[in-house]
Design a protein around this motif. Structure first.
Motif, PDB file in Angstrom:
ATOM      1  N   ILE A 109      12.599 -48.095  18.664  1.00  0.00           N
ATOM      2  CA  ILE A 109      12.321 -46.744  19.173  1.00  0.00           C
ATOM      3  C   ILE A 109      12.348 -46.744  20.691  1.00  0.00           C
ATOM      4  O   ILE A 109      12.962 -45.876  21.321  1.00  0.00           O
ATOM      5  N   SER A 110      11.700 -47.716  21.309  1.00  0.00           N
ATOM      6  CA  SER A 110      11.674 -47.806  22.769  1.00  0.00           C
ATOM      7  C   SER A 110      13.081 -47.921  23.343  1.00  0.00           C
ATOM      8  O   SER A 110      13.443 -47.194  24.279  1.00  0.00           O
ATOM      9  N   ASN A 111      13.882 -48.820  22.779  1.00  0.00           N
ATOM     10  CA  ASN A 111      15.251 -49.019  23.277  1.00  0.00           C
ATOM     11  C   ASN A 111      16.095 -47.757  23.130  1.00  0.00           C
ATOM     12  O   ASN A 111      16.864 -47.407  24.031  1.00  0.00           O
ATOM     13  N   LYS A 112      15.954 -47.064  22.022  1.00  0.00           N
ATOM     14  CA  LYS A 112      16.729 -45.837  21.784  1.00  0.00           C
ATOM     15  C   LYS A 112      16.340 -44.753  22.788  1.00  0.00           C
ATOM     16  O   LYS A 112      17.200 -44.040  23.317  1.00  0.00           O
ATOM     17  N   GLN A 113      15.053 -44.622  23.070  1.00  0.00           N
ATOM     18  CA  GLN A 113      14.602 -43.597  24.015  1.00  0.00           C
ATOM     19  C   GLN A 113      15.049 -43.917  25.439  1.00  0.00           C
ATOM     20  O   GLN A 113      15.418 -43.023  26.199  1.00  0.00           O
ATOM     21  N   VAL A 114      15.037 -45.200  25.802  1.00  0.00           N
ATOM     22  CA  VAL A 114      15.524 -45.592  27.133  1.00  0.00           C
ATOM     23  C   VAL A 114      17.012 -45.274  27.259  1.00  0.00           C
ATOM     24  O   VAL A 114      17.470 -44.773  28.285  1.00  0.00           O
ATOM     25  N   GLU A 115      17.773 -45.518  26.205  1.00  0.00           N
ATOM     26  CA  GLU A 115      19.208 -45.202  26.208  1.00  0.00           C
ATOM     27  C   GLU A 115      19.429 -43.697  26.389  1.00  0.00           C
ATOM     28  O   GLU A 115      20.248 -43.263  27.208  1.00  0.00           O
ATOM     29  N   LEU A 116      18.668 -42.895  25.658  1.00  0.00           N
ATOM     30  CA  LEU A 116      18.773 -41.440  25.762  1.00  0.00           C
ATOM     31  C   LEU A 116      18.343 -40.961  27.140  1.00  0.00           C
ATOM     32  O   LEU A 116      19.013 -40.128  27.765  1.00  0.00           O
ATOM     33  N   MET A 117      17.240 -41.502  27.646  1.00  0.00           N
ATOM     34  CA  MET A 117      16.758 -41.123  28.972  1.00  0.00           C
ATOM     35  C   MET A 117      17.795 -41.438  30.045  1.00  0.00           C
ATOM     36  O   MET A 117      18.004 -40.642  30.961  1.00  0.00           O
ATOM     37  N   THR A 118      18.441 -42.589  29.927  1.00  0.00           N
ATOM     38  CA  THR A 118      19.437 -42.995  30.921  1.00  0.00           C
ATOM     39  C   THR A 118      20.598 -42.008  30.971  1.00  0.00           C
ATOM     40  O   THR A 118      21.044 -41.624  32.049  1.00  0.00           O
ATOM     41  N   ARG A 119      21.063 -41.564  29.808  1.00  0.00           N
ATOM     42  CA  ARG A 119      22.150 -40.577  29.775  1.00  0.00           C
ATOM     43  C   ARG A 119      21.710 -39.244  30.381  1.00  0.00           C
ATOM     44  O   ARG A 119      22.451 -38.619  31.142  1.00  0.00           O
ATOM     45  N   LEU A 120      20.505 -38.816  30.048  1.00  0.00           N
ATOM     46  CA  LEU A 120      20.016 -37.547  30.568  1.00  0.00           C
ATOM     47  C   LEU A 120      19.688 -37.628  32.058  1.00  0.00           C
ATOM     48  O   LEU A 120      19.827 -36.643  32.782  1.00  0.00           O
ATOM     49  N   MET A 121      19.253 -38.794  32.526  1.00  0.00           N
ATOM     50  CA  MET A 121      18.986 -38.974  33.964  1.00  0.00           C
ATOM     51  C   MET A 121      20.253 -38.723  34.777  1.00  0.00           C
ATOM     52  O   MET A 121      20.194 -38.096  35.836  1.00  0.00           O
ATOM     53  N   GLU A 123      22.709 -36.790  33.981  1.00  0.00           N
ATOM     54  CA  GLU A 123      22.978 -35.358  33.959  1.00  0.00           C
ATOM     55  C   GLU A 123      22.107 -34.599  34.960  1.00  0.00           C
ATOM     56  O   GLU A 123      22.535 -33.628  35.556  1.00  0.00           O
ATOM     57  N   LEU A 124      20.876 -35.071  35.149  1.00  0.00           N
ATOM     58  CA  LEU A 124      19.925 -34.379  36.017  1.00  0.00           C
ATOM     59  C   LEU A 124      19.871 -34.932  37.443  1.00  0.00           C
ATOM     60  O   LEU A 124      19.127 -34.432  38.277  1.00  0.00           O
ATOM     61  N   GLY A 125      20.642 -35.985  37.721  1.00  0.00           N
ATOM     62  CA  GLY A 125      20.610 -36.589  39.056  1.00  0.00           C
ATOM     63  C   GLY A 125      19.343 -37.390  39.300  1.00  0.00           C
ATOM     64  O   GLY A 125      18.871 -37.484  40.422  1.00  0.00           O
ATOM     65  N   LEU A 126      18.792 -38.005  38.247  1.00  0.00           N
ATOM     66  CA  LEU A 126      17.530 -38.731  38.365  1.00  0.00           C
ATOM     67  C   LEU A 126      17.681 -40.240  38.505  1.00  0.00           C
ATOM     68  O   LEU A 126      16.716 -40.918  38.817  1.00  0.00           O
ATOM     69  N   SER A 127      18.849 -40.768  38.247  1.00  0.00           N
ATOM     70  CA  SER A 127      19.006 -42.218  38.333  1.00  0.00           C
ATOM     71  C   SER A 127      19.379 -42.628  39.757  1.00  0.00           C
ATOM     72  O   SER A 127      19.943 -41.828  40.510  1.00  0.00           O
ATOM     73  N   PRO A 128      19.081 -43.854  40.136  1.00  0.00           N
ATOM     74  CA  PRO A 128      19.446 -44.308  41.487  1.00  0.00           C
ATOM     75  C   PRO A 128      20.947 -44.177  41.766  1.00  0.00           C
ATOM     76  O   PRO A 128      21.340 -43.765  42.853  1.00  0.00           O
ATOM     77  N   SER A 129      21.785 -44.480  40.776  1.00  0.00           N
ATOM     78  CA  SER A 129      23.230 -44.388  41.027  1.00  0.00           C
ATOM     79  C   SER A 129      23.693 -42.941  41.158  1.00  0.00           C
ATOM     80  O   SER A 129      24.540 -42.630  41.993  1.00  0.00           O
ATOM     81  N   SER A 130      23.124 -42.031  40.364  1.00  0.00           N
ATOM     82  CA  SER A 130      23.539 -40.623  40.503  1.00  0.00           C
ATOM     83  C   SER A 130      23.022 -40.034  41.810  1.00  0.00           C
ATOM     84  O   SER A 130      23.676 -39.196  42.419  1.00  0.00           O
ATOM     85  N   ARG A 131      21.851 -40.472  42.265  1.00  0.00           N
ATOM     86  CA  ARG A 131      21.327 -40.005  43.558  1.00  0.00           C
ATOM     87  C   ARG A 131      22.137 -40.560  44.717  1.00  0.00           C
ATOM     88  O   ARG A 131      22.296 -39.903  45.734  1.00  0.00           O
ATOM     89  N   SER A 132      22.667 -41.773  44.558  1.00  0.00           N
ATOM     90  CA  SER A 132      23.434 -42.365  45.664  1.00  0.00           C
ATOM     91  C   SER A 132      24.717 -41.587  45.927  1.00  0.00           C
ATOM     92  O   SER A 132      25.283 -41.667  47.009  1.00  0.00           O
ATOM     93  N   ARG A 133      25.165 -40.815  44.948  1.00  0.00           N
ATOM     94  CA  ARG A 133      26.371 -40.002  45.141  1.00  0.00           C
ATOM     95  C   ARG A 133      26.060 -38.669  45.809  1.00  0.00           C
ATOM     96  O   ARG A 133      26.960 -37.915  46.143  1.00  0.00           O
ATOM     97  N   LEU A 134      24.790 -38.366  45.991  1.00  0.00           N
ATOM     98  CA  LEU A 134      24.393 -37.121  46.641  1.00  0.00           C
ATOM     99  C   LEU A 134      24.089 -37.388  48.109  1.00  0.00           C
ATOM    100  O   LEU A 134      23.512 -38.402  48.450  1.00  0.00           O
TER     101      LEU A 134
END
Length: 155
Positions: A109-121, A123-134
């Motif tokens: 369950i934990s691994n699945k939620q982390v995978e889902l969170m990573t994809r949604l991050m 989309e929302l610009g929440l991950s370090p790599s998506s923020r680095s592009r801003l």
């Protein structure tokens, strides 16, 4: 595969339009009012919503129609926190009634939620790599509260 997902105009403007392609501006512009937190979220998910919604709305990355994707992220976050709490209370390997050893379902369950969170991050610009592009562009010149009408007449 259709290739890379198109970047929203708001992100192109924040990035400074590095590709220098014409910005059409024809995409829908939803109201920039902050969406309300859905009532069905868990307590932990609601806390995460409160932490993120205001900041994302202020920088223009959250609008009324983005409510669902943020709610999905917050709910995944809440489930991940719950799974991690259960993992702290139980062993990572369990013995079945038949005598076999298996991985705790909380790890799955934990691994699945982390995978889902990573994809949604992303989309929302929440991950370090998506923020680095801003890149936020800071306007030049005096701040509005520093404006002195007398200096304009003298100059």
């Amino acid at each position: 595969m259709r290739g890379r997902k198109p970047k929203p105009t708001a992100l192109k403007l924040i990035d400074g339009n590095p590709g220098k392609r014409a910005i059409t501006g024809r995409e829908p512009k939803p109201p920039r009012t902050q969406p309300t937190c859905p009532a069905h979220l868990s307590a932990t998910a609601k806390t995460e919503w409160k932490r993120l919604a205001c900041v994302l709305n202020e920088i223009g990355l959250l609008t009324q129609i983005d409510r669902t994707v943020l709610a999905a992220y917050c709910q995944a976050y809440g489930r991940w926190v719950e799974a991690e709490r259960k993992l702290a209370e139980t062993p990572p390997l369990l013995k079945t009634p038949a005598g076999y050893v298996q991985v705790s379902p909380w790890i799955t369950i934990s691994n699945k939620q982390v995978e889902l969170m990573t994809r949604l991050m992303a989309e929302l610009g929440l991950s370090p790599s998506s923020r680095s592009r801003l890149a936020v562009q800071i306007p030049n010149g005096p701040k509005p509260w520093e404006y002195d009408p007398e200096s304009r007449r003298r100059g």
